[in-house]
Write an enzyme that holds these catalytic residues in place. Structure first.
Site, PDB file in Angstrom:
ATOM      1  N   LYS A 110      -0.434  15.904  36.938  1.00 45.76           N
ATOM      2  CA  LYS A 110      -0.552  16.624  35.665  1.00 45.76           C
ATOM      3  C   LYS A 110      -0.929  18.057  35.957  1.00 45.76           C
ATOM      4  CE  LYS A 110      -0.257  15.519  31.215  1.00 45.76           C
ATOM      5  NZ  LYS A 110       0.491  14.407  30.599  1.00 45.76           N
TER       6      LYS A 110
HETATM    7  P1  NAD Z   1       2.596  18.947  20.919  1.00 45.53           P
HETATM    8  O1  NAD Z   1       2.055  20.204  21.449  1.00 45.53           O
HETATM    9  O2  NAD Z   1       4.044  18.861  20.629  1.00 45.53           O
HETATM   10  O3  NAD Z   1       1.788  18.538  19.588  1.00 45.53           O
HETATM   11  C1  NAD Z   1       0.404  18.408  19.546  1.00 45.53           C
HETATM   12  C2  NAD Z   1       0.008  18.169  18.107  1.00 45.53           C
HETATM   13  O4  NAD Z   1      -1.369  17.830  18.047  1.00 45.53           O
HETATM   14  C3  NAD Z   1       0.189  19.401  17.211  1.00 45.53           C
HETATM   15  O5  NAD Z   1       0.690  18.992  15.963  1.00 45.53           O
HETATM   16  C4  NAD Z   1      -1.232  19.915  17.046  1.00 45.53           C
HETATM   17  O6  NAD Z   1      -1.429  20.620  15.840  1.00 45.53           O
HETATM   18  C5  NAD Z   1      -2.001  18.607  17.035  1.00 45.53           C
HETATM   19  N1  NAD Z   1      -3.402  18.783  17.349  1.00 45.53           N
HETATM   20  C6  NAD Z   1      -3.991  19.572  18.267  1.00 45.53           C
HETATM   21  N2  NAD Z   1      -5.325  19.445  18.209  1.00 45.53           N
HETATM   22  C7  NAD Z   1      -5.580  18.531  17.241  1.00 45.53           C
HETATM   23  C8  NAD Z   1      -6.752  17.960  16.715  1.00 45.53           C
HETATM   24  N3  NAD Z   1      -7.956  18.312  17.182  1.00 45.53           N
HETATM   25  N4  NAD Z   1      -6.629  17.028  15.723  1.00 45.53           N
HETATM   26  C9  NAD Z   1      -5.412  16.692  15.266  1.00 45.53           C
HETATM   27  N5  NAD Z   1      -4.277  17.191  15.718  1.00 45.53           N
HETATM   28  C10 NAD Z   1      -4.359  18.101  16.689  1.00 45.53           C
HETATM   29  O7  NAD Z   1       2.141  17.795  21.940  1.00 45.53           O
HETATM   30  P2  NAD Z   1       2.829  16.383  22.220  1.00 45.53           P
HETATM   31  O8  NAD Z   1       3.746  16.562  23.360  1.00 45.53           O
HETATM   32  O9  NAD Z   1       3.291  15.758  20.947  1.00 45.53           O
HETATM   33  O10 NAD Z   1       1.558  15.582  22.796  1.00 45.53           O
HETATM   34  C11 NAD Z   1       0.668  14.870  21.949  1.00 45.53           C
HETATM   35  C12 NAD Z   1       0.024  13.756  22.740  1.00 45.53           C
HETATM   36  O11 NAD Z   1       1.047  12.912  23.266  1.00 45.53           O
HETATM   37  C13 NAD Z   1      -0.783  14.226  23.963  1.00 45.53           C
HETATM   38  O12 NAD Z   1      -1.878  13.362  24.164  1.00 45.53           O
HETATM   39  C14 NAD Z   1       0.211  14.083  25.088  1.00 45.53           C
HETATM   40  O13 NAD Z   1      -0.437  13.968  26.356  1.00 45.53           O
HETATM   41  C15 NAD Z   1       0.902  12.810  24.662  1.00 45.53           C
HETATM   42  N6  NAD Z   1       2.210  12.598  25.296  1.00 45.53           N
HETATM   43  C16 NAD Z   1       3.233  13.483  25.133  1.00 45.53           C
HETATM   44  C17 NAD Z   1       4.433  13.233  25.775  1.00 45.53           C
HETATM   45  C18 NAD Z   1       5.632  14.135  25.620  1.00 45.53           C
HETATM   46  O14 NAD Z   1       6.692  13.786  26.133  1.00 45.53           O
HETATM   47  N7  NAD Z   1       5.549  15.247  24.907  1.00 45.53           N
HETATM   48  C19 NAD Z   1       4.593  12.089  26.570  1.00 45.53           C
HETATM   49  C20 NAD Z   1       3.545  11.197  26.696  1.00 45.53           C
HETATM   50  C21 NAD Z   1       2.353  11.467  26.051  1.00 45.53           C
END
Ligand code: NAD
Length: 420
Positions: A110
């Site tokens: 990561k």
């Molecule tokens: P992203 O940047 O696209 O979206 C993040 C979202 O979370 C945004 O809407 C933001 O406003 C919101 N956010 C931030 N702080 C917050 C808070 N304190 N309370 C509520 N909402 C909040 O990110 P993403 O890629 O969707 O990732 C979200 C989660 O999914 C993370 O934990 C990430 O590790 C996990 N994840 C993502 C992927 C991927 O392919 N993008 C894969 C596996 C896991």
């Protein structure tokens, strides 16, 4: 927060406690336990870049490789003001187990930069990304370590990483990152993959419980890549999403929220808050709503022993990484919540990242249907593999997923031998 509470919620300590529980259940050797509960290497870099007003900024960045015994390291890059080395170490460890749960030939990594990307212009973001890539280029590469998007990074950021790495090499190297735009070797279906994979596991959980998904009520915390697309896919399947949120707060309606309306409002205003026909709801309040399915899709440590007694969905599907602490796990389990743990629920993202990398290495690209069908096969099979362990060993779903992932990594490490 007291120092004890801070330690308890430190994501790396959470990851290690989760590891210890599964290592004990697997009766792992002492050497394997010591080796697998720490990262293999962690790089800390300083990233200087010039701001648009001529001033300079230096931010701290990280790239951590937890384990590479089953293949190259794989894992996203996060831009967030609260990124720490321990958070990146935890996320790297979770990537190792996740890749093994879905049986990909990858280890875990990561990266992250401690920065508020919303305070930067596009030009500044590009400069910072390119310099960060240059600093971590000594340890990444298509056969070494392959980054991908995570919180507040997207396909454009991946394109800058690919270009910077390519410039250093002197030849195109699309396999160095996944989650790229289609025009430079991205995969169809990658953008939707995390949410799609999560949706398959929710469907499997419904089947397991003998309840139809259609008509179930849902709350989603976080409205980025994972959360907003999960809204689309669950809505398509007839579930009623009654609340969603982002970093500014949430929107709630007992009548259900139309994904197109919420997404249009977020595009115009920057937030889901204030979507017409909805009431405002806080992020904490959203987690405690009486819903059938809760999907945390934001950050770590959202469900702790403080609020877990009031969180009682039928299904908790962890699209986010690390949203639940080990103490909260026990409470949820006692309350009969069916948990789909993060290393299973959100593994669709890395699965299609793997497909993207395979397509890049082969220079041969698949249709979206092929990608989705292969993803579906992997996710449904992995769900059943985890359930089989939970039933056989009478452990909760998180421990079962860890036993599956850690067991595979431990076997690869054992058969190779610990070089020391
Ligand atoms: P992203 O940047 O696209 O979206 C993040 C979202 O979370 C945004 O809407 C933001 O406003 C919101 N956010 C931030 N702080 C917050 C808070 N304190 N309370 C509520 N909402 C909040 O990110 P993403 O890629 O969707 O990732 C979200 C989660 O999914 C993370 O934990 C990430 O590790 C996990 N994840 C993502 C992927 C991927 O392919 N993008 C894969 C596996 C896991």
């Amino acid at each position: 927060m007291s120092m004890v509470a801070e330690k308890i919620r430190n994501p790396f300590h959470v990851a290690q406690r989760q590891f210890d529980i599964a290592a004990e259940a697997l009766r792992l050797d002492q050497g394997l336990r010591l080796k697998l509960r720490v990262p293999r290497r962690a790089l800390i870099v300083s990233v200087p870049f010039e701001r648009d007003d001529g001033s300079w900024m230096v931010v701290q960045g990280y790239r951590v490789q937890h384990d590479v015994s089953r293949g190259p390291a794989k894992g996203g890059i996060r831009y967030h003001p609260q990124v720490t080395l321990d958070e990146v170490k935890a996320l790297a460890m979770w990537m190792t187990w996740k890749c093994a749960v879905v049986n990909l030939p990858y280890g875990g990594a990561k990266g992250g930069i401690e920065v508020d990307p919303k305070a930067l212009s596009l030009h500044e973001l590009e400069k910072m990304t390119r310099r960060y890539t240059n600093e971590i280029a000594i340890i990444i590469g298509p056969e070494k370590d392959i980054p991908a998007p995570d919180v507040y990074t997207d396909a454009q950021v991946m394109a800058w990483i690919m270009d910077t790495f390519t410039m250093r090499q002197g030849f195109a190297s699309p396999g160095v990152v996944t989650g790229k735009p289609l025009s430079i070797g991205g995969s169809l279906g990658r953008r939707e993959a995390t949410a799609r994979g999560c949706t398959y596991t929710i469907e499997e959980a419904c089947k397991h419980m003998g309840k139809p998904l259609a008509g179930m009520t849902v709350a989603i915390q976080g409205y980025g890549n994972a959360g907003s697309i999960a809204h689309d896919l669950l809505h398509e399947r007839g579930a009623k999403v009654v609340a969603v949120s982002d970093s500014r707060g949430g929107a709630h309606s007992t009548h259900g929220l139309d994904p197109k309306e919420v997404q249009a409002h977020k595009k115009d205003s920057g937030s889901v808050v204030g979507t017409p026909g909805t009431d405002r709801i806080g992020n904490r309040e959203l987690l405690e709503l009486k819903v059938d399915i809760l999907v945390p899709a934001a950050l770590e440590n959202q469900i702790t022993e403080d609020n877990a007694p009031r969180i009682k969905p039928r299904i908790l599907a962890e699209a986010a990484n690390g949203p639940t602490t080990p103490e909260a796990d026990l409470i949820l389990h006692e309350n009969g919540v069916f948990l789909i743990p993060d290393i299973l629920a959100n593994a669709g993202g890395v699965t299609v990242s793997y497909f993207e990398w395979v397509q890049d290495l082969a220079n041969y690209f698949w249709t979206e249907d092929e990608v989705n069908q292969k993803l579906e096969t992997v996710m449904r099979r992995s769900f059943r593999d985890v359930m089989a362990i939970a039933e056989k060993h009478r452990v909760n779903n998180r421990t079962a997923a860890y036993m599956l992932g850690i067991g595979r990594v431990a076997e690869a490490t054992r058969v190779r031998g610990i070089y020391g």
